[in-house]
Design a protein around this motif. Structure first.
Motif, PDB file in Angstrom:
ATOM      1  N   VAL A  47       0.839  -1.205   0.000  1.00 21.05           N
ATOM      2  CA  VAL A  47       0.000   0.000   0.000  1.00 21.05           C
ATOM      3  C   VAL A  47       0.871   1.252   0.000  1.00 21.05           C
ATOM      4  O   VAL A  47       0.565   2.251  -0.661  1.00 21.05           O
ATOM      5  CB  VAL A  47      -0.943   0.000   1.217  1.00 21.05           C
ATOM      6  CG1 VAL A  47      -1.602   1.363   1.394  1.00 21.05           C
ATOM      7  CG2 VAL A  47      -2.010  -1.078   1.066  1.00 21.05           C
ATOM      8  N   PHE A  48       1.993   1.209   0.725  1.00 19.46           N
ATOM      9  CA  PHE A  48       2.854   2.382   0.858  1.00 19.46           C
ATOM     10  C   PHE A  48       4.024   2.387  -0.121  1.00 19.46           C
ATOM     11  O   PHE A  48       4.898   3.244  -0.017  1.00 19.46           O
ATOM     12  CB  PHE A  48       3.394   2.469   2.288  1.00 19.46           C
ATOM     13  CG  PHE A  48       2.377   2.952   3.281  1.00 19.46           C
ATOM     14  CD1 PHE A  48       2.159   4.303   3.476  1.00 19.46           C
ATOM     15  CD2 PHE A  48       1.617   2.049   4.013  1.00 19.46           C
ATOM     16  CE1 PHE A  48       1.216   4.758   4.390  1.00 19.46           C
ATOM     17  CE2 PHE A  48       0.675   2.490   4.933  1.00 19.46           C
ATOM     18  CZ  PHE A  48       0.472   3.856   5.128  1.00 19.46           C
ATOM     19  N   ALA A  49       4.043   1.446  -1.056  1.00 17.31           N
ATOM     20  CA  ALA A  49       5.099   1.417  -2.071  1.00 17.31           C
ATOM     21  C   ALA A  49       4.658   2.243  -3.272  1.00 17.31           C
ATOM     22  O   ALA A  49       3.666   1.932  -3.930  1.00 17.31           O
ATOM     23  CB  ALA A  49       5.396  -0.027  -2.491  1.00 17.31           C
TER      24      ALA A  49
ATOM     25  N   ARG B 175       1.120   3.287 -10.756  1.00 17.86           N
ATOM     26  CA  ARG B 175      -0.280   2.968 -10.504  1.00 17.86           C
ATOM     27  C   ARG B 175      -0.692   3.268  -9.060  1.00 17.86           C
ATOM     28  O   ARG B 175      -1.877   3.244  -8.740  1.00 17.86           O
ATOM     29  CB  ARG B 175      -0.548   1.500 -10.822  1.00 17.86           C
ATOM     30  CG  ARG B 175      -0.277   1.117 -12.260  1.00 17.86           C
ATOM     31  CD  ARG B 175      -0.630  -0.332 -12.529  1.00 17.86           C
ATOM     32  NE  ARG B 175      -2.045  -0.602 -12.302  1.00 17.86           N
ATOM     33  CZ  ARG B 175      -2.600  -1.801 -12.440  1.00 17.86           C
ATOM     34  NH1 ARG B 175      -1.858  -2.845 -12.798  1.00 17.86           N
ATOM     35  NH2 ARG B 175      -3.885  -1.963 -12.220  1.00 17.86           N
ATOM     36  N   ASN B 176       0.293   3.488  -8.218  1.00 18.20           N
ATOM     37  CA  ASN B 176       0.013   3.759  -6.802  1.00 18.20           C
ATOM     38  C   ASN B 176       0.770   5.018  -6.397  1.00 18.20           C
ATOM     39  O   ASN B 176       1.841   4.978  -5.812  1.00 18.20           O
ATOM     40  CB  ASN B 176       0.451   2.566  -5.935  1.00 18.20           C
ATOM     41  CG  ASN B 176      -0.010   2.711  -4.488  1.00 18.20           C
ATOM     42  OD1 ASN B 176      -1.184   2.983  -4.226  1.00 18.20           O
ATOM     43  ND2 ASN B 176       0.909   2.507  -3.551  1.00 18.20           N
ATOM     44  N   ARG B 177       0.186   6.165  -6.704  1.00 14.52           N
ATOM     45  CA  ARG B 177       0.840   7.442  -6.470  1.00 14.52           C
ATOM     46  C   ARG B 177       0.750   7.829  -4.994  1.00 14.52           C
ATOM     47  O   ARG B 177      -0.344   7.847  -4.403  1.00 14.52           O
ATOM     48  CB  ARG B 177       0.211   8.534  -7.329  1.00 14.52           C
ATOM     49  CG  ARG B 177       0.461   8.352  -8.815  1.00 14.52           C
ATOM     50  CD  ARG B 177      -0.164   9.494  -9.612  1.00 14.52           C
ATOM     51  NE  ARG B 177       0.380  10.781  -9.230  1.00 14.52           N
ATOM     52  CZ  ARG B 177       1.518  11.279  -9.704  1.00 14.52           C
ATOM     53  NH1 ARG B 177       2.242  10.573 -10.565  1.00 14.52           N
ATOM     54  NH2 ARG B 177       1.942  12.474  -9.330  1.00 14.52           N
ATOM     55  N   ILE B 178       1.895   8.125  -4.428  1.00 11.00           N
ATOM     56  CA  ILE B 178       1.972   8.573  -3.041  1.00 11.00           C
ATOM     57  C   ILE B 178       2.636   9.935  -3.050  1.00 11.00           C
ATOM     58  O   ILE B 178       3.762  10.082  -3.524  1.00 11.00           O
ATOM     59  CB  ILE B 178       2.771   7.570  -2.183  1.00 11.00           C
ATOM     60  CG1 ILE B 178       2.064   6.213  -2.182  1.00 11.00           C
ATOM     61  CG2 ILE B 178       2.938   8.089  -0.764  1.00 11.00           C
ATOM     62  CD1 ILE B 178       2.798   5.141  -1.428  1.00 11.00           C
ATOM     63  N   GLU B 179       1.931  10.930  -2.533  1.00  8.83           N
ATOM     64  CA  GLU B 179       2.447  12.288  -2.670  1.00  8.83           C
ATOM     65  C   GLU B 179       1.878  13.212  -1.607  1.00  8.83           C
ATOM     66  O   GLU B 179       0.807  12.963  -1.039  1.00  8.83           O
ATOM     67  CB  GLU B 179       2.101  12.832  -4.054  1.00  8.83           C
ATOM     68  CG  GLU B 179       0.611  12.819  -4.372  1.00  8.83           C
ATOM     69  CD  GLU B 179       0.308  13.149  -5.822  1.00  8.83           C
ATOM     70  OE1 GLU B 179       1.222  13.626  -6.514  1.00  8.83           O
ATOM     71  OE2 GLU B 179      -0.847  12.940  -6.251  1.00  8.83           O
TER      72      GLU B 179
ATOM     73  N   LEU C  63       6.735   5.327   7.382  1.00  5.84           N
ATOM     74  CA  LEU C  63       5.655   4.793   6.550  1.00  5.84           C
ATOM     75  C   LEU C  63       5.895   5.101   5.073  1.00  5.84           C
ATOM     76  O   LEU C  63       5.563   4.294   4.202  1.00  5.84           O
ATOM     77  CB  LEU C  63       4.311   5.388   6.986  1.00  5.84           C
ATOM     78  CG  LEU C  63       3.727   4.914   8.312  1.00  5.84           C
ATOM     79  CD1 LEU C  63       2.457   5.682   8.634  1.00  5.84           C
ATOM     80  CD2 LEU C  63       3.456   3.422   8.290  1.00  5.84           C
ATOM     81  N   PHE C  64       6.479   6.258   4.805  1.00  6.94           N
ATOM     82  CA  PHE C  64       6.720   6.679   3.424  1.00  6.94           C
ATOM     83  C   PHE C  64       8.131   6.355   2.946  1.00  6.94           C
ATOM     84  O   PHE C  64       8.599   6.941   1.974  1.00  6.94           O
ATOM     85  CB  PHE C  64       6.455   8.182   3.289  1.00  6.94           C
ATOM     86  CG  PHE C  64       5.006   8.562   3.436  1.00  6.94           C
ATOM     87  CD1 PHE C  64       4.005   7.792   2.868  1.00  6.94           C
ATOM     88  CD2 PHE C  64       4.644   9.689   4.146  1.00  6.94           C
ATOM     89  CE1 PHE C  64       2.668   8.135   3.000  1.00  6.94           C
ATOM     90  CE2 PHE C  64       3.309  10.052   4.284  1.00  6.94           C
ATOM     91  CZ  PHE C  64       2.319   9.270   3.706  1.00  6.94           C
ATOM     92  N   SER C  65       8.793   5.432   3.606  1.00  3.07           N
ATOM     93  CA  SER C  65      10.172   5.097   3.227  1.00  3.07           C
ATOM     94  C   SER C  65      10.264   4.484   1.838  1.00  3.07           C
ATOM     95  O   SER C  65      11.316   4.529   1.197  1.00  3.07           O
ATOM     96  CB  SER C  65      10.787   4.134   4.250  1.00  3.07           C
ATOM     97  OG  SER C  65      10.052   2.917   4.306  1.00  3.07           O
ATOM     98  N   LEU C  66       9.172   3.896   1.346  1.00  2.00           N
ATOM     99  CA  LEU C  66       9.158   3.309  -0.005  1.00  2.00           C
ATOM    100  C   LEU C  66       8.661   4.314  -1.033  1.00  2.00           C
ATOM    101  O   LEU C  66       8.424   3.957  -2.184  1.00  2.00           O
ATOM    102  CB  LEU C  66       8.289   2.049  -0.027  1.00  2.00           C
ATOM    103  CG  LEU C  66       8.769   0.902   0.860  1.00  2.00           C
ATOM    104  CD1 LEU C  66       7.837  -0.289   0.745  1.00  2.00           C
ATOM    105  CD2 LEU C  66      10.188   0.509   0.518  1.00  2.00           C
ATOM    106  N   ALA C  67       8.509   5.553  -0.610  1.00  2.00           N
ATOM    107  CA  ALA C  67       8.150   6.653  -1.510  1.00  2.00           C
ATOM    108  C   ALA C  67       9.113   7.803  -1.228  1.00  2.00           C
ATOM    109  O   ALA C  67       8.733   8.825  -0.642  1.00  2.00           O
ATOM    110  CB  ALA C  67       6.703   7.085  -1.300  1.00  2.00           C
ATOM    111  N   PRO C  68      10.383   7.632  -1.606  1.00  2.00           N
ATOM    112  CA  PRO C  68      11.425   8.601  -1.217  1.00  2.00           C
ATOM    113  C   PRO C  68      11.192  10.013  -1.717  1.00  2.00           C
ATOM    114  O   PRO C  68      11.758  10.963  -1.174  1.00  2.00           O
ATOM    115  CB  PRO C  68      12.700   7.998  -1.827  1.00  2.00           C
ATOM    116  CG  PRO C  68      12.226   7.093  -2.918  1.00  2.00           C
ATOM    117  CD  PRO C  68      10.914   6.551  -2.450  1.00  2.00           C
TER     118      PRO C  68
END
Length: 262
Positions: A84-86, A90-94, A130-135
């Motif tokens: 979920v946090f990667a 297709r899985n935008r984390i911002e 939590l956001f370590s996979l979204a540097p």
């Protein structure tokens, strides 16, 4: 015996390790989870279940409120959470925006979860982890208490929005009560509040105020114990049992199991 789920969870964990060792990539798109599975047994236990070793110091007690209840996720749960946090195409984390008042907050339809706690409890550090996979997502962490002054909104794919709330207590924003109380009371898509408590300090008077707000507004919330690797085992056990007793006897909307983090 307190926390039987911990023992069962660990048995299940180590039964699965051999099979998962060669298939770890199927559980995770990153190498993080695979690296965890390759750790020695003692290190793996401390990392995945940081309070598990406290169980040996507990004795059967006729008072149910002293029974330790800790969130015990399975490996599948951890892997799903990691996905979920990667961040991916297709899985935008911002980062979305910040707000000092509720009427400045972005109008969002997806569910929200917020993180709240006193200054210097480790809230920003937890969100950064939590956001370590979204540097590319920047979460500022400061050694000085009270660094977060606004409500910060982060999009987590199509799933939900994470809201980093200002810390209360020392160096809290002057309008903290108005800002946070309005958000907790009126934000209709708020689905879960994570209330962070320093495991070495326990529940403080300011933590009690946050608990009272969650209870008054009938919010479902979770007690997260931070810095569990800092205090001695004896002091940690004392604090954890006192917090568990508080959750069991003084709350209505709090999730019954504690969430420990380092």
């Amino acid at each position: 015996m307190a926390a039987p789920g911990l023992r069962l969870g660990m048995e299940k964990l180590f039964e699965m390790l051999a099979a998962m060792g060669r298939q770890s990539r199927a559980y995770s798109k990153s190498q993080t989870f695979a690296e965890v599975l390759r750790l020695p047994k003692s290190q793996l236990t401390k990392l995945v279940y940081p309070l598990q070793e406290l169980e040996q110091h507990l004795v059967p007690d006729t008072r149910p409120h002293l029974h330790l209840r800790v969130f015990d996720p399975s490996l599948e749960d951890i892997a799903r959470a990691e996905s979920v946090f990667a961040a991916s195409q297709r899985n935008r984390i911002e980062y979305l925006s910040s707000a000092v008042r509720l009427d400045h907050a972005p109008a969002l339809s997806r569910p929200e979860v917020c993180f709240i706690g006193r200054s210097n409890v480790g809230k920003s550090s937890l969100i950064k982890a939590l956001f370590s996979l979204a540097p590319e997502v920047e979460v500022r962490v400061s050694k000085k208490p009270g660094h977060t002054k606004k409500m910060n909104f982060f999009k987590v794919g199509k799933y939900f929005t994470v809201v980093d709330m200002p810390g209360y207590g020392y160096r809290a924003p002057e309008d903290f009560v108005d800002m946070v109380e309005a958000y907790l009371k009126e934000r209709r898509n708020l689905k879960r509040t994570f209330l962070l408590v320093d495991s070495a300090v326990g529940i403080t008077k300011t933590d009690n105020i946050a608990v009272e707000m969650c209870e008054e507004f009938a919010l479902p919330y979770v007690m997260v114990l931070t810095k569990v690797d800092k205090p001695s085992k004896g002091h940690l056990l004392k604090q954890v049992l006192e917090i568990q007793k508080f959750v069991n006897t003084q709350t209505q909307g709090c999730f019954p199991q504690l969430f420990p983090v380092r």
